[in-house]
Motif scaffolding. Structure first.
Motif, short mmCIF file in Angstrom:
data_model
loop_
_atom_site.label_atom_id
_atom_site.label_comp_id
_atom_site.label_asym_id
_atom_site.label_seq_id
_atom_site.Cartn_x
_atom_site.Cartn_y
_atom_site.Cartn_z
N PRO A 16 -33.26 -29.94 14.92
CA PRO A 16 -33.54 -29.68 13.51
C PRO A 16 -32.87 -28.42 12.98
N CYS A 17 -32.74 -27.39 13.81
CA CYS A 17 -32.10 -26.16 13.35
C CYS A 17 -30.62 -26.40 13.01
N LYS A 18 -29.95 -27.12 13.87
CA LYS A 18 -28.55 -27.44 13.61
C LYS A 18 -28.43 -28.31 12.36
N TYR A 19 -29.34 -29.27 12.21
CA TYR A 19 -29.32 -30.15 11.05
C TYR A 19 -29.49 -29.35 9.75
N LEU A 20 -30.34 -28.33 9.78
CA LEU A 20 -30.61 -27.52 8.60
C LEU A 20 -29.66 -26.34 8.44
N HIS A 21 -28.75 -26.17 9.40
CA HIS A 21 -27.77 -25.07 9.37
C HIS A 21 -28.48 -23.72 9.37
N ILE A 22 -29.47 -23.58 10.25
CA ILE A 22 -30.19 -22.32 10.37
C ILE A 22 -30.22 -21.90 11.82
N THR A 23 -30.41 -20.59 12.03
CA THR A 23 -30.59 -20.03 13.37
C THR A 23 -31.86 -19.21 13.37
N LEU A 24 -32.75 -19.48 14.35
CA LEU A 24 -33.97 -18.70 14.49
C LEU A 24 -33.66 -17.41 15.24
N ASN A 25 -34.01 -16.28 14.65
CA ASN A 25 -33.73 -14.99 15.25
C ASN A 25 -34.95 -14.47 16.02
N PRO A 26 -34.73 -13.63 17.02
CA PRO A 26 -35.85 -13.11 17.83
C PRO A 26 -36.91 -12.37 17.02
N ASP A 27 -36.51 -11.78 15.88
CA ASP A 27 -37.48 -11.03 15.08
C ASP A 27 -38.27 -11.91 14.12
N GLY A 28 -38.09 -13.24 14.23
CA GLY A 28 -38.86 -14.15 13.39
C GLY A 28 -38.21 -14.47 12.06
N THR A 29 -37.02 -13.98 11.81
CA THR A 29 -36.30 -14.30 10.58
C THR A 29 -35.34 -15.46 10.82
N LEU A 30 -34.73 -15.92 9.75
CA LEU A 30 -33.73 -16.98 9.84
C LEU A 30 -32.37 -16.46 9.40
N THR A 31 -31.35 -16.95 10.06
CA THR A 31 -29.99 -16.82 9.54
C THR A 31 -29.61 -18.16 8.95
N ARG A 32 -29.35 -18.16 7.65
CA ARG A 32 -29.03 -19.39 6.93
C ARG A 32 -27.53 -19.44 6.68
N SER A 33 -26.89 -20.56 6.97
CA SER A 33 -25.46 -20.68 6.79
C SER A 33 -25.10 -20.61 5.31
N PRO A 34 -24.27 -19.64 4.91
CA PRO A 34 -23.95 -19.51 3.48
C PRO A 34 -23.06 -20.63 2.95
N ASN A 35 -22.43 -21.36 3.85
CA ASN A 35 -21.50 -22.42 3.42
C ASN A 35 -22.11 -23.81 3.43
N ALA A 36 -23.32 -23.94 3.96
CA ALA A 36 -23.91 -25.27 4.11
C ALA A 36 -24.39 -25.85 2.78
N PHE A 37 -24.82 -24.99 1.88
CA PHE A 37 -25.39 -25.46 0.61
C PHE A 37 -24.69 -24.73 -0.54
N PRO A 38 -23.71 -25.36 -1.16
CA PRO A 38 -22.94 -24.69 -2.22
C PRO A 38 -23.80 -24.33 -3.43
N THR A 39 -23.45 -23.23 -4.06
CA THR A 39 -24.15 -22.77 -5.26
C THR A 39 -23.21 -22.89 -6.46
#
Length: 328
Positions: A16-39
């Motif tokens: 699911p993380c790969k599908y959503l283009h996110i990475t779970l960080n050890p501190d409980g935050t997310l790294t969200r791919s800036p290119n996955a969802f255009p603005t």
């Protein structure tokens, strides 16, 4: 058959993380791919057929809204209904400037027509629920107090609806519960009803639609499981009222208040969405205290109207009838 322009997907989602283009960080935050969802940027050009602009709500929280105004405003002799919209993204993704939400809101505002406020909110897991609901209520209070010329000149504050898609539909429900208890404080904003578009709900035990669509290539239960894990309060399970309002009776008295206020509710879904059984259960619960209409179609998938223009037009007709049927 896939919607026009939408590729068929046949692979089972195992990450699911790969599908959503996110990475779970050890501190409980997310790294969200800036290119996955255009603005996309707002459009205030003189040649635009619909105007949009961004306005800050609470700079301390980095919350803001994108306002959509049909042009020329308005086509009707009176001011336009005010549609307060919340975007989707499972409470962990999304913002009002995502291209899919911008286009969806642009079409809704132009075709209904309404003055639409797409309000952003803080995301989980950095800001777990109820932070998003708090921001939703703050956005409603902001609408009635902000000195904005579009709202002042073109919005009918006595004819307001709260709408959301997916997690935004969950937002519309829970913000609506709060707003029903604060009607005096929200004046002159008068809410007429809620529109829950494919609302995002869940529960501990799988329901039949979740079992049937366990390998759904668009939005399977394993993806929603991850979203709930990241957005619910720490140690809460998926029968928490934020996720599963049908698990208890804690909101029933507020639904009766909504009914007494004359609010109407529209719940929209399709049987290609794993959450349709949840949505239908919610309708049954709400029928005990409020006027609610469930519109559930065959086929489709979660988020269909956000990516298929023909389905979006059909949805807009439903929204138009619901909103303008109660307009004077």
């Amino acid at each position: 058959m896939a919607a026009e322009g939408i590729p068929l997907r046949s692979t089972i989602i195992d990450d699911p993380c790969k599908y959503l283009h996110i990475t779970l960080n050890p501190d409980g935050t997310l790294t969200r791919s800036p290119n996955a969802f255009p603005t996309t940027s707002p459009d205030v050009s003189s040649t635009a057929t619909l105007l949009s602009k961004d306005v800050p709500i609470n700079p301390a929280k980095s919350t803001w809204a994108r306002i959509f105004l049909p042009k020329p405003p308005p086509l009707h002799p009176n001011k336009l209904p005010l549609l307060h919209y919340f975007h989707g993204g499972g409470f962990i993704l999304g913002s009002p400037d995502l291209a899919m939400f911008h286009e969806f809101c642009s079409n809704v505002a132009a075709e209904l027509p309404v003055l639409l406020v797409s309000a952003g909110y803080r995301l989980a897991p950095e800001h777990r629920l109820p932070a998003a609901y708090d921001d939703g209520m703050e956005a409603l209070r902001w609408v009635k107090t902000v000195q904005d010329d579009w709202l002042r000149d073109h919005a009918d504050f006595s004819n307001c609806f709260i709408m959301g898609s997916s997690a935004g539909g969950n937002m519309a429900y829970h913000v609506g519960l709060r707003a029903a208890q604060e009607t005096d404080d929200l004046s002159p904003l008068k809410i007429k009803g809620l529109i829950l578009h494919q609302p995002f709900f869940g529960g501990v035990q799988r329901v039949q639609s979740e079992l049937r669509l366990t390998n759904d290539p668009f939005f399977p239960p394993c993806v929603s499981d991850l979203m709930w894990e990241l957005c619910l309060p720490v140690s809460a399970n998926r029968d928490h009222t934020y996720c599963n309002p049908t698990a208890g009776e804690d909101s029933f008295s507020v639904l009766e208040e909504m009914g007494a206020l004359g609010w109407r509710v529209l719940v929209i879904g399709c049987d290609g969405d794993q959450m349709i059984d949840r949505q239908m259960e919610l309708v049954k619960m709400m029928e005990k205290g409020i006027k609610v209409e469930g519109r559930f179609g065959a086929g489709g998938f979660h988020g269909l109207e956000l990516v298929d223009s023909s389905k979006a037009k059909s949805l807009n007709l439903v929204l138009q009838n619901f909103i303008w049927s109660d307009s004077s």
